[in-house]
Design an enzyme around this catalytic site. Structure first.
Site, PDB file in Angstrom:
ATOM      1  N   ARG A 102       0.809  -1.215   0.000  1.00 29.77           N
ATOM      2  CA  ARG A 102       0.000   0.000   0.000  1.00 29.77           C
ATOM      3  C   ARG A 102       0.844   1.268   0.000  1.00 29.77           C
ATOM      4  O   ARG A 102       0.455   2.285  -0.557  1.00 29.77           O
ATOM      5  CB  ARG A 102      -0.880   0.041   1.247  1.00 29.77           C
TER       6      ARG A 102
ATOM      7  N   CYS B  10      -7.080  -3.845   2.951  1.00 27.66           N
ATOM      8  CA  CYS B  10      -6.006  -4.691   3.454  1.00 27.66           C
ATOM      9  C   CYS B  10      -6.486  -5.385   4.716  1.00 27.66           C
ATOM     10  O   CYS B  10      -7.574  -5.095   5.209  1.00 27.66           O
ATOM     11  CB  CYS B  10      -4.728  -3.903   3.690  1.00 27.66           C
TER      12      CYS B  10
ATOM     13  N   PRO C 290      -8.598   3.809   3.400  1.00 26.48           N
ATOM     14  CA  PRO C 290      -8.764   4.628   2.196  1.00 26.48           C
ATOM     15  C   PRO C 290      -7.589   5.597   1.992  1.00 26.48           C
ATOM     16  O   PRO C 290      -6.777   5.776   2.898  1.00 26.48           O
ATOM     17  CB  PRO C 290     -10.040   5.418   2.502  1.00 26.48           C
TER      18      PRO C 290
ATOM     19  N   ASP D  10      -8.428   8.703   0.625  1.00 24.42           N
ATOM     20  CA  ASP D  10      -9.187   9.914   0.282  1.00 24.42           C
ATOM     21  C   ASP D  10      -8.482  11.186   0.745  1.00 24.42           C
ATOM     22  O   ASP D  10      -8.522  12.217   0.072  1.00 24.42           O
ATOM     23  CB  ASP D  10     -10.602   9.837   0.878  1.00 24.42           C
ATOM     24  N   LEU D  11      -7.804  11.113   1.893  1.00 21.83           N
ATOM     25  CA  LEU D  11      -7.164  12.332   2.414  1.00 21.83           C
ATOM     26  C   LEU D  11      -5.964  12.739   1.553  1.00 21.83           C
ATOM     27  O   LEU D  11      -5.689  13.923   1.368  1.00 21.83           O
ATOM     28  CB  LEU D  11      -6.740  12.132   3.872  1.00 21.83           C
TER      29      LEU D  11
ATOM     30  N   ASP E  73       1.100  -0.133  15.650  1.00 24.43           N
ATOM     31  CA  ASP E  73       1.987  -1.187  15.159  1.00 24.43           C
ATOM     32  C   ASP E  73       2.592  -2.039  16.283  1.00 24.43           C
ATOM     33  O   ASP E  73       3.305  -3.002  16.012  1.00 24.43           O
ATOM     34  CB  ASP E  73       3.126  -0.574  14.317  1.00 24.43           C
TER      35      ASP E  73
ATOM     36  N   LEU F 209      -6.983   3.245  15.755  1.00 25.22           N
ATOM     37  CA  LEU F 209      -6.614   3.705  14.414  1.00 25.22           C
ATOM     38  C   LEU F 209      -7.195   2.865  13.285  1.00 25.22           C
ATOM     39  O   LEU F 209      -7.593   3.394  12.262  1.00 25.22           O
ATOM     40  CB  LEU F 209      -5.088   3.793  14.272  1.00 25.22           C
TER      41      LEU F 209
HETATM   42  C1  UD1 Z   1       1.316   4.306   8.482  1.00 27.06           C
HETATM   43  C2  UD1 Z   1       2.320   3.220   8.703  1.00 27.06           C
HETATM   44  C3  UD1 Z   1       1.691   2.028   9.409  1.00 27.06           C
HETATM   45  C4  UD1 Z   1       1.002   2.496  10.696  1.00 27.06           C
HETATM   46  C5  UD1 Z   1       0.059   3.666  10.425  1.00 27.06           C
HETATM   47  C6  UD1 Z   1      -0.495   4.279  11.700  1.00 27.06           C
HETATM   48  C7  UD1 Z   1       3.857   3.494   6.850  1.00 27.06           C
HETATM   49  C8  UD1 Z   1       4.373   2.986   5.562  1.00 27.06           C
HETATM   50  N1  UD1 Z   1       2.853   2.823   7.406  1.00 27.06           N
HETATM   51  O1  UD1 Z   1       0.286   3.783   7.627  1.00 27.06           O
HETATM   52  O2  UD1 Z   1       2.711   1.100   9.730  1.00 27.06           O
HETATM   53  O3  UD1 Z   1       0.247   1.430  11.227  1.00 27.06           O
HETATM   54  O4  UD1 Z   1       0.755   4.716   9.726  1.00 27.06           O
HETATM   55  O5  UD1 Z   1       0.532   4.701  12.523  1.00 27.06           O
HETATM   56  O6  UD1 Z   1       4.352   4.479   7.373  1.00 27.06           O
HETATM   57  N2  UD1 Z   1      -7.089   7.348   6.717  1.00 27.06           N
HETATM   58  C9  UD1 Z   1      -8.203   7.770   6.008  1.00 27.06           C
HETATM   59  N3  UD1 Z   1      -8.005   8.337   4.781  1.00 27.06           N
HETATM   60  C10 UD1 Z   1      -6.771   8.495   4.240  1.00 27.06           C
HETATM   61  C11 UD1 Z   1      -5.647   8.078   4.972  1.00 27.06           C
HETATM   62  C12 UD1 Z   1      -5.831   7.498   6.214  1.00 27.06           C
HETATM   63  O7  UD1 Z   1      -9.330   7.636   6.470  1.00 27.06           O
HETATM   64  O8  UD1 Z   1      -6.666   9.023   3.123  1.00 27.06           O
HETATM   65  C13 UD1 Z   1      -7.264   6.721   8.044  1.00 27.06           C
HETATM   66  C14 UD1 Z   1      -6.816   5.263   8.084  1.00 27.06           C
HETATM   67  O9  UD1 Z   1      -7.806   4.372   7.594  1.00 27.06           O
HETATM   68  C15 UD1 Z   1      -6.522   5.076   9.563  1.00 27.06           C
HETATM   69  C16 UD1 Z   1      -5.962   6.449   9.972  1.00 27.06           C
HETATM   70  O10 UD1 Z   1      -6.406   7.368   8.972  1.00 27.06           O
HETATM   71  O11 UD1 Z   1      -7.712   4.837  10.263  1.00 27.06           O
HETATM   72  C17 UD1 Z   1      -4.461   6.526  10.077  1.00 27.06           C
HETATM   73  O12 UD1 Z   1      -3.877   5.929   8.933  1.00 27.06           O
HETATM   74  P1  UD1 Z   1      -2.508   6.418   8.301  1.00 27.06           P
HETATM   75  O13 UD1 Z   1      -1.731   7.197   9.304  1.00 27.06           O
HETATM   76  O14 UD1 Z   1      -2.766   7.056   6.991  1.00 27.06           O
HETATM   77  O15 UD1 Z   1      -1.770   5.036   8.042  1.00 27.06           O
HETATM   78  P2  UD1 Z   1      -0.717   4.768   6.908  1.00 27.06           P
HETATM   79  O16 UD1 Z   1      -0.024   6.036   6.575  1.00 27.06           O
HETATM   80  O17 UD1 Z   1      -1.347   3.986   5.803  1.00 27.06           O
END
Ligand code: UD1
Length: 421
Positions: free
Chosen positions: A93, A117, A123, A125-126, A308, A330
């Site tokens: 991802r 996943c 998502p 979207d942000l 994590d 999260l």
């Molecule tokens: C990163 C880490 C992952 C860790 C996670 C949270 C990397 C490569 N991966 O994942 O190991 O578990 O941070 O610390 O650095 N969300 C939305 N929309 C978006 C983006 C995120 O709704 O566009 C939500 C996600 O579903 C989740 C939350 O925001 O509930 C936090 O996710 P995010 O911090 O984005 O996780 P990753 O960056 O994918």
């Protein structure tokens, strides 16, 4: 398919060297797309995810020369493609991290939409909304994010509704090359985000607010950057995982090549359970505890307790006295390891995003299945105190993020073998 066979290993001892942080290596590799020079990166963890991102960069046209499994030189001046294909993105991802740099540099890119996943919908979207705010036109077609910004990206005020790590990193990289000033409000401040900001700052990008939730970034207006050599910071999650291995066996082990301040939420929780530490600037020894007390944990953004580390602490909770409560804030589906821990005999009750773990419970070895990266390491931790033999299947998850895990565990006295069937 490979699997790991672990025989109960009730007492560990010795030292383990912690590798570079996967979650720092990935955005930094993506950031090389913003550079005009050859970038030297060392202390990369030798794990599948890093190799996947390197492959993606090569696919885009970058030249990558590996000096050894932990060091590479990347030259991304001659990028020929701007399409991150499904075949690579579906494997990881975090490939979404090329969206910001490609769009900022070329004004056009296509990035396969990462699917769901094992730990939830996740998502992007942000990420997309932020790029639109910076002037991009984005369409989703044929499973791809098709992004266009004919005259380059423009600085903007980005307010994230939710704190997102890779979302913040994508905007930071895009903003570094954009025209004008970008302000990110509610930015992530994980150490991996901080390292990305620091290397951009060293290359001449003006960034204010590093390490806080509000960042201001002055873009170069499309001019490529000149990166200094980079050394990836130590992996705080790998370190935390070994600490849990030491804790569940109530052993004294030493971690080397760490950054103790990055581990504060983890070591604080272990102190609450009863452990103590000898700390130096880059090493840490966990000392046994007379009694393992139950605990409560809520996963949240840095500097809070990391999601994590949730699965590994759940394994540890099975050996603590009383009821421990773990709340996952999260990710909505990050309890896949519960049923596997139950196969070993763990006493766990689940309700929504809450897990209650009652201990101490004698665990008994069984065949179990890894469901995601951190769930896999929780099963290893539980196997250390499980009577007899535990076979952990689907360990390709583990290889995505833990360098030489059998070798490192064997060095601590764990009876572990990788087998194939
Ligand atoms: C990163 C880490 C992952 C860790 C996670 C949270 C990397 C490569 N991966 O994942 O190991 O578990 O941070 O610390 O650095 N969300 C939305 N929309 C978006 C983006 C995120 O709704 O566009 C939500 C996600 O579903 C989740 C939350 O925001 O509930 C936090 O996710 P995010 O911090 O984005 O996780 P990753 O960056 O994918």
């Amino acid at each position: 398919m490979d699997y790991l066979q672990i025989t109960k290993s009730p007492s560990l001892k010795g030292n383990v060297t912690i590798s570079g942080a996967k979650n720092s290596a990935l955005p930094i590799l993506a950031a090389t797309l913003l550079s005009q020079n050859e970038v030297h990166i060392s202390n990369l963890p030798d794990v599948v995810d890093v190799k996947t991102l390197a492959k993606l960069l090569e696919h885009l046209g970058a030249n990558i020369a590996w000096e050894n499994p932990n060091t590479l030189i990347c030259e991304a001046k001659q990028i020929i493609h701007t399409k991150a294909i499904y075949d690579i993105v579906r494997k990881m991802r975090a490939s979404i991290l090329v969206l910001g740099p490609l769009l900022a540099r070329f004004g056009y890119c296509e990035v396969s939409l990462p699917g769901g996943c094992a730990i939830g919908a996740r998502p992007v979207d942000l990420h997309i909304k932020a790029m639109e705010k910076m002037g991009a036109n984005i369409q989703i077609k044929g499973g791809y994010i098709i992004a266009q910004a004919k005259n380059g990206l423009k600085g903007a005020d980005i307010l994230f509704d939710k704190i997102t790590v890779t979302g913040s990193e994508n905007v930071i990289m895009a903003a570094a090359l954009a025209h004008g000033k970008t302000r990110i409000i509610n930015a992530a401040k994980e150490p991996e985000v901080v390292q990305l900001c620091e290397i951009l700052q060293e290359s001449g990008v003006k960034i204010e607010g590093i390490g806080t939730n509000e960042l201001t970034i002055e873009g170069s207006g499309g001019e490529l950057l000149d990166f200094k050599p980079i050394r990836i910071i130590p992996d705080r999650i790998e370190a935390g995982t070994y600490l849990c291995a030491g804790a569940i066996t109530n052993s004294s082990i030493t971690l080397e090549n760490i950054q103790p301040t990055h581990l504060a939420a983890i070591t604080d929780k272990l102190e609450e359970i009863g452990f103590s530490f000898n700390k130096s600037t880059d090493s840490l020894t966990i000392l046994p505890s007379a009694k393992l007390k139950s605990f409560e944990v809520i996963t949240t953004e840095y500097p809070g307790f990391p999601t994590d580390m949730q699965a590994q602490f759940m394994a540890l909770a099975t050996q603590c006295e009383g009821a421990s409560v773990i709340e996952e804030r999260l990710f909505e589906n990050r309890f896949m390891h519960v049923s596997e821990l139950q196969r070993l005999g763990a006493d766990i009750y689940l309700k929504g995003n809450l897990a209650k773990v009652v201990g101490p419970t004698p665990l008994i070895g069984a065949d179990v299945m890894a469901t995601d990266l951190r769930a896999s390491s929780a099963l290893i931790i539980a196997a250390l105190v499980s009577e007899g033999v535990t076979n952990i299947h689907r360990i390709y998850h583990l290889d995505r993020g833990y360098e030489s895990i059998e070798h490192k565990l064997r060095g601590l006295g764990v009876n572990i073998t990788r087998l194939s069937r």
